[in-house]
Design a protein around this motif. Structure first.
Motif, PDB file in Angstrom:
ATOM      1  N   LEU A 288       1.849   1.010 -31.779  1.00  0.00           N
ATOM      2  CA  LEU A 288       2.098   0.497 -33.123  1.00  0.00           C
ATOM      3  C   LEU A 288       1.662   1.525 -34.166  1.00  0.00           C
ATOM      4  O   LEU A 288       2.367   1.793 -35.143  1.00  0.00           O
ATOM      5  N   GLN A 289       0.509   2.134 -33.926  1.00  0.00           N
ATOM      6  CA  GLN A 289       0.047   3.162 -34.871  1.00  0.00           C
ATOM      7  C   GLN A 289       1.011   4.338 -34.914  1.00  0.00           C
ATOM      8  O   GLN A 289       1.275   4.907 -35.965  1.00  0.00           O
TER       9      GLN A 289
ATOM     10  N   SER B 206       4.676  -2.093 -27.628  1.00  0.00           N
ATOM     11  CA  SER B 206       3.791  -3.258 -27.623  1.00  0.00           C
ATOM     12  C   SER B 206       2.313  -2.964 -27.392  1.00  0.00           C
ATOM     13  O   SER B 206       1.594  -3.847 -26.998  1.00  0.00           O
ATOM     14  N   THR B 207       1.877  -1.778 -27.661  1.00  0.00           N
ATOM     15  CA  THR B 207       0.433  -1.574 -27.634  1.00  0.00           C
ATOM     16  C   THR B 207      -0.039  -1.173 -29.024  1.00  0.00           C
ATOM     17  O   THR B 207       0.758  -0.769 -29.872  1.00  0.00           O
ATOM     18  N   THR B 208      -1.342  -1.284 -29.212  1.00  0.00           N
ATOM     19  CA  THR B 208      -1.896  -0.969 -30.534  1.00  0.00           C
ATOM     20  C   THR B 208      -1.627   0.481 -30.902  1.00  0.00           C
ATOM     21  O   THR B 208      -1.229   0.781 -32.023  1.00  0.00           O
ATOM     22  N   ILE B 209      -1.848   1.365 -29.941  1.00  0.00           N
ATOM     23  CA  ILE B 209      -1.668   2.776 -30.263  1.00  0.00           C
ATOM     24  C   ILE B 209      -0.188   3.078 -30.490  1.00  0.00           C
ATOM     25  O   ILE B 209       0.172   3.852 -31.365  1.00  0.00           O
TER      26      ILE B 209
ATOM     27  N   ILE C 293       7.460   0.526 -23.296  1.00  0.00           N
ATOM     28  CA  ILE C 293       6.524  -0.594 -23.450  1.00  0.00           C
ATOM     29  C   ILE C 293       5.303  -0.137 -24.241  1.00  0.00           C
ATOM     30  O   ILE C 293       4.840  -0.803 -25.165  1.00  0.00           O
ATOM     31  N   PHE C 294       4.825   1.025 -23.880  1.00  0.00           N
ATOM     32  CA  PHE C 294       3.675   1.598 -24.570  1.00  0.00           C
ATOM     33  C   PHE C 294       3.932   1.703 -26.070  1.00  0.00           C
ATOM     34  O   PHE C 294       3.129   1.309 -26.897  1.00  0.00           O
TER      35      PHE C 294
END
Ligand SMILES: Nc1ncnc2c1ncn2[C@@H]1O[C@H](COP(=O)(O)OP(=O)(O)O)[C@@H](O)[C@H]1O
Ligand SMILES: [Mg+2]
Lengths: 291, 272, 438
Positions: free
Chosen positions: A166-167, A161-164, A157-158
């Motif tokens: 994604l980075q 679907s999180t910004t970091i 999930i991390f």
């Protein structure tokens, strides 16, 4: 049939640990292009720290997992900034040799701190077993599977679907483009090293409750991350999970049916077979090179 | 066809002087010197291998020029920055966005995720809180989504929103890359051949988008483009490179009359 | 890209091998034990001429140790080395031998054959030690056996007991052969189950040559005694757990009525087996070879299985009072030395084999020449050397047998290791038949 189920059950428990280990390995490779040969040592460090936290200090296991996760992750981040970052741009081979050096240092540290004698299984989890017909599943195996699955799902999930997350995916896919977005590759590398180490460390704590012996050979479990990752695809998170389970189950089955000596053979044998049919693993991308 | 707003006082946005980038013995660009003023659409032309992309890479910190160069950038707040020696991701956060000649999108990610990455420099959540989904992080995400949605509308790519970029046509990907650069809300936009490899209709769309962006946002731009018709019609000033050398700089009219340019470059092109 | 993938893959494979085989930098240590400790009153009658090429200088006698001090098998070998070092210091404290102090040169190979070969050259070729005491690593000594024969260098009391050692006249094995240990183990097992006829034994062993040797001796001895042998189950050298092996054992209990396990392995292997048996709820008595007796197995293993867990050993664990152990412990107490390593049967092993080596040196020196050759001759004359109960009396006159070809089982009573009877009680069990393992 009983034997088959019994071995499969044990293999799934073991495989879920391998999945966690392979996931960390793949993550570091995917983001930073480094094959981390100290990954098994991170796991071993987790197991030994678990001895201190759980056996010597008798602390609560949830607390121990969190604390050890934090320590090992911090070590991963520190290694990135202290050692790996200055090596950016060095040939693949030298970087790999450096990770082998890190592995040696961790081993030496553990040998000096804990001595050479094997330690027994950590008994911090509920002992006993679940009987289903003739099938005996130790509670430890069940918890191991649940915790590994939770770790893998949280990571997933991390990552997705999180910004970091994604980075991290951005840096993994196209470093130059990520930099053009203002993403600092170093920060992402550091986070990847942290999370990669964390996965190994948590796997180490859990594994210390599963394996009968804790000693300096535990790092070999980290080596299992290679066939697991190669089978799944060296740059695939999903592949690492699948590869871990495949290696765990086939290993226990092979050892049970053909003898313990097949244990090592099967993981790497399977890897070669998979690579012959699908050279990039089940989920890997063909193009391992970055733009 | 484009209404150009002339700015009374020419405020410089980018000033580069004596920029030389060398690969071994090859000077990919040699002593390049120009300045781009606020609101200006400045074009860079020249044959393949002339060193145009290299100049962009020098500005964005990908390559370091030889000693003696100056690259100064003035941000939207009027602060002047020496970009030399800064790392690419730091330069980006000063307010410079770029597109790539050969596309540098995240193919495995969706259109939306690509655009969200463009918002990275404007997001104020840290590395650790970027991992959670509530409170500040959630609010920030919603704010960034708003900007992204506006760009999706502007570029007419809303039907591709959730598709993986790798699946899209080249033209749409070019457009998306422009969109991603716009999502960065840059003070200076560097466009490396945004129309290359597209059909006529797509090229016209792209020209229209660039014009819209200028009129709506007033963004200063450096445009590398091969299509002379396009360049002459939309650029206010043009610099011409040939084998790394600047052989001319000026308004489209001046360039068309520059004998060096005509003999070295325009003369070989048809349709000027 | 295909290329790169292949290179990457090749690199990984190569590095996996490197990572597996090299643990770390070698860590060589050299110490002169209690050199110049004031006690230099060597009796002139002890004086034998120096022979620097044989490690005998004017004031020292050089001994060598080669083994794994910091590698994967350091959990036994480290203690063995400490015992050797301790005994050299003990001798020096008591006036030395042959008018000289002992000087120990230790070389760490981390269980690597290549490193060991280098170390052998260092010790035997460069340093010119008189003898190598307590060498560790069975594949290593197998590789070195012709070299030893060429150099005629006495190897006294290697830590293991494999066939390759017994054919070599310069290797003075001390620990009972697996054939002997199997004889003793089967005798003890038969006693436990009310007669050999009731015994149904399965062997479990590490997947190395000596594990197969052990299985063959157990099978042969069990069957000859009138018992039943089920099968051999192999344990990988390292790795996770023994879950699959325990699954098989459970099947054998159901199908064949297995009621005893004959275990070959290391403390780590024993812990793995015990841990997996405990997890799976399998309770079977286990009798094993010497190497499975270790303090950490008793401390770390599951308590409910340890009451029926024992091993055959040639050396007497340090907590058991014998004149030899008492003397050793008194010296250790008085000097406050080796606190970390002394509570280990391998420490006694190192102590005892050095004691035997020193006895050989004494006998050789008494002939007037102390060289590798005279030491070899002297060793061959030792027919009944008492170590004060730290081992059976050593008899090195018998070709093809260990000097200490005897042993007895050791049990764990919940607090400490206790001997099951005397060495002599098991003498009749020894059939002196070796060579089944090929
Ligand atoms: N990273 C590099 N290494 C070596 N040579 C390069 C590199 N990048 C560009 N060049 C060379 O520099 C020259 C200018 O290239 P470029 O700036 O890409 O030209 P343009 O964008 O004008 O077509 C070319 O000859 C090209 O081959
Ligand atoms: Mg170009």
């Amino acid at each position: 049939m009983d034997t088959f189920l019994q071995l499969t059950a044990s293999g799934i428990a073991l495989g879920s640990v391998y999945a966690m280990v392979a996931l960390g390995f793949v993550l570091v490779f995917k983001s930073t292009d480094v094959l981390n040969f100290a990954h098994g040592e991170f796991l071993m460090l987790g197991s030994f720290l678990a001895l201190t936290f759980l056996v010597e200090w008798n602390l609560n296991i949830v607390f121990a997992i969190v604390a050890i996760a934090f320590i090992v992750a911090a070590l991963g981040v520190a290694l990135h900034y202290g050692i790996m970052k200055p090596l950016v741009g060095q040939p693949l081979f030298s970087v790999v040799l450096v990770t082998i050096g890190i592995a040696i240092v961790i081993r030496a540290f553990l040998l000096m701190t804990y001595g050479p004698l094997e330690r027994g299984r950590i008994l911090a989890l509920p002992q006993g077993q679940l009987d289903i017909g003739n099938l005996v599943i130790p509670y430890v195996d069940i918890i191991l599977f649940l915790v590994s699955s939770a770790a893998v799902v949280i990571f997933y999930i991390f990552f997705k679907s999180t910004t970091i997350g994604l980075q991290m995916r951005a840096v993994a896919e196209n470093l130059e483009a990520a930099a053009a977005m203002g993403v600092s590759p170093n920060k992402v590398f550091a986070v990847s090293w942290g999370i990669g180490a964390l996965m190994a460390g948590v796997a180490g704590v859990m594994y210390g409750n599963f394996t009968a012996v804790i000693d300096l050979n535990l790092a070999a479990i980290g080596l299992r991350a290679f066939p697991a990752a190669m089978i799944g695809g060296l740059d695939s998170v999903e592949g690492a999970i699948l590869g871990g389970l495949i290696v765990g189950v086939s290993e226990q089955l092979a050892a049970g049916y053909f003898g313990g000596d097949f244990r090592d053979v099967v993981a790497f044998g399977l890897m070669f077979v998979v690579l012959m049919v699908r050279p990039y693993g089940f989920f890997g991308t063909k193009d391992l090179i970055r733009v | 066809m484009v209404a150009v707003t002339t700015i009374g006082v020419a405020n410089p946005v980018l000033e580069i002087e004596n920029v030389t980038v060398q690969f071994g013995g090859l000077k990919a660009c040699n002593d390049v010197t120009f300045r781009i003023n606020e609101g200006e659409l400045f074009a860079m032309i020249g044959p393949n291998g002339a060193g145009k992309t290299t100049v962009i890479n020098a500005i964005t910190g990908v390559y370091s020029p030889n000693p003696g160069a100056t690259i100064d950038f003035t941000d939207s707040g009027g602060n002047r920055h020496d970009l030399l020696g800064q790392r690419p991701h730091d330069i980006v956060s000063r307010g410079i966005a770029r597109t790539f000649q050969n596309l540098a999108l995240f193919d495995a990610l969706t259109v939306l995720d690509n655009l969200m990455l463009g918002r990275y420099i404007h997001s104020d959540v840290g590395v650790l809180s970027g991992g959670v989904f509530w409170g500040k992080a959630l609010k920030d995400e919603l704010r960034q989504r708003e900007v992204v949605e506006r760009i999706i509308d502007l570029l007419e790519i809303s039907q591709y929103r959730n598709e993986a970029v790798g699946e899209l046509s080249y033209g749409v990907r070019k457009r998306l890359e422009l969109g991603r650069a716009l999502a960065q809300e840059p003070h200076l936009l560097l466009l490396d051949e945004p129309m290359a490899g597209q059909n006529l209709e797509e090229k016209q769309d792209m020209v229209r988008f660039i014009a819209d962006v200028r009129s709506e946002l007033g963004t200063t731009m450096l445009l590398i483009e091969h299509d002379m018709g396009v360049v002459m019609s939309i650029a206010e000033r043009i610099v011409v490179l040939n084998f790394g050398q600047m052989i001319g700089i000026g308004t489209p009219e001046e360039i068309q009359q520059n004998p060096d340019v005509v003999s070295a470059y325009l003369g070989t092109e048809s349709g000027v | 890209m295909q290329m790169r993938f292949k290179r990457l893959f090749l690199l990984m494979s190569v590095l996996a091998l490197i990572a597996a085989s090299c643990g770390g930098d070698s860590d060589d240590t050299t110490t002169t034990a209690a050199a110049g400790g004031g006690d230099t009153t060597a009796a002139p009658s002890d004086a034998v001429p120096s022979s620097p090429d044989d490690g005998v200088t004017d004031d020292t006698i050089k001994l060598g140790f080669m083994g794994d001090i910091t590698g994967p098998t350091s959990s036994t070998q480290l203690f063995f080395e400490a015992g050797i070092r301790a005994y050299t210091e003990f001798v020096n404290d008591n006036g030395g031998v042959a008018g000289r102090n002992l000087e120990l040169f230790s070389e760490d190979d981390q269980y690597s054959s290549d490193e060991a070969t280098l170390n052998y050259t260092k010790l035997v070729g460069d340093e010119r030690v008189l003898t190598v005491v307590g060498q560790g690593g069975s594949s290593i000594i197998t590789n070195l056996t012709t070299q030893i024969q060429d150099d005629k260098i006495p190897f006294i009391g290697p830590q293991q007991t494999i066939d390759a050692q017994f054919a070599n006249p310069y290797i003075w094995s001390t620990i009972a052969h697996y054939g002997d240990q199997a004889d003793i183990a089967i005798e003890a097992m038969a006693g436990d189950v009310g007669g050999a006829a009731n015994l149904v034994v399965a062997s479990v062993g590490l997947e190395v040559a000596s594990g197969e040797e052990w299985a063959a001796y157990i099978e042969d001895t069990a069957v000859k005694a009138g018992g039943t042998y089920a099968e051999h189950i192999r344990l990988p050298l390292t790795g996770a757990d023994a879950d699959p092996q325990v699954v098989r054992l459970k099947e054998l209990v159901d199908s064949e009525g297995v009621n005893y396990i004959a275990l070959h392995g290391s403390p780590g292997a024993a812990l793995r087996l015990l841990g997996s048996m405990d997890k799976a709820g399998l309770d079977l008595p286990i009798g094993g070879i010497f190497a499975v007796i270790a303090e950490n197995v008793y401390q770390e293993g599951p308590a409910d299985l340890l009451d029926t867990y024992w091993g055959v050993h040639t050396y007497t664990p340090p907590n058991i009072s014998t004149p030899g152990n008492d003397e050793m412990n008194a010296w250790l107490d008085a000097n406050g030395k080796y606190a970390d390593t002394r509570n280990n049967v391998n420490f006694v092993g190192g102590w005892v084999v050095t004691k035997l080596a020193v006895e050989g040196i004494r006998i050789a020196a008494a002939t007037g020449t102390l060289t590798r050759a005279s030491l070899n001759t002297a060793m061959g004359t030792i027919s009944s050397f008492s170590t004060g109960g730290q081992s059976p009396d050593f008899d090195c006159t018998r070709d093809g047998r260990a000097c200490g070809a005897a042993g007895r089982p050791y049990d764990y009573n919940g607090t400490e290791v206790v001997a099951r009877g005397e060495f002599a009680d098991y003498a009749s069990a020894l059939d002196l038949i070796y060579g089944l393992g090929g």
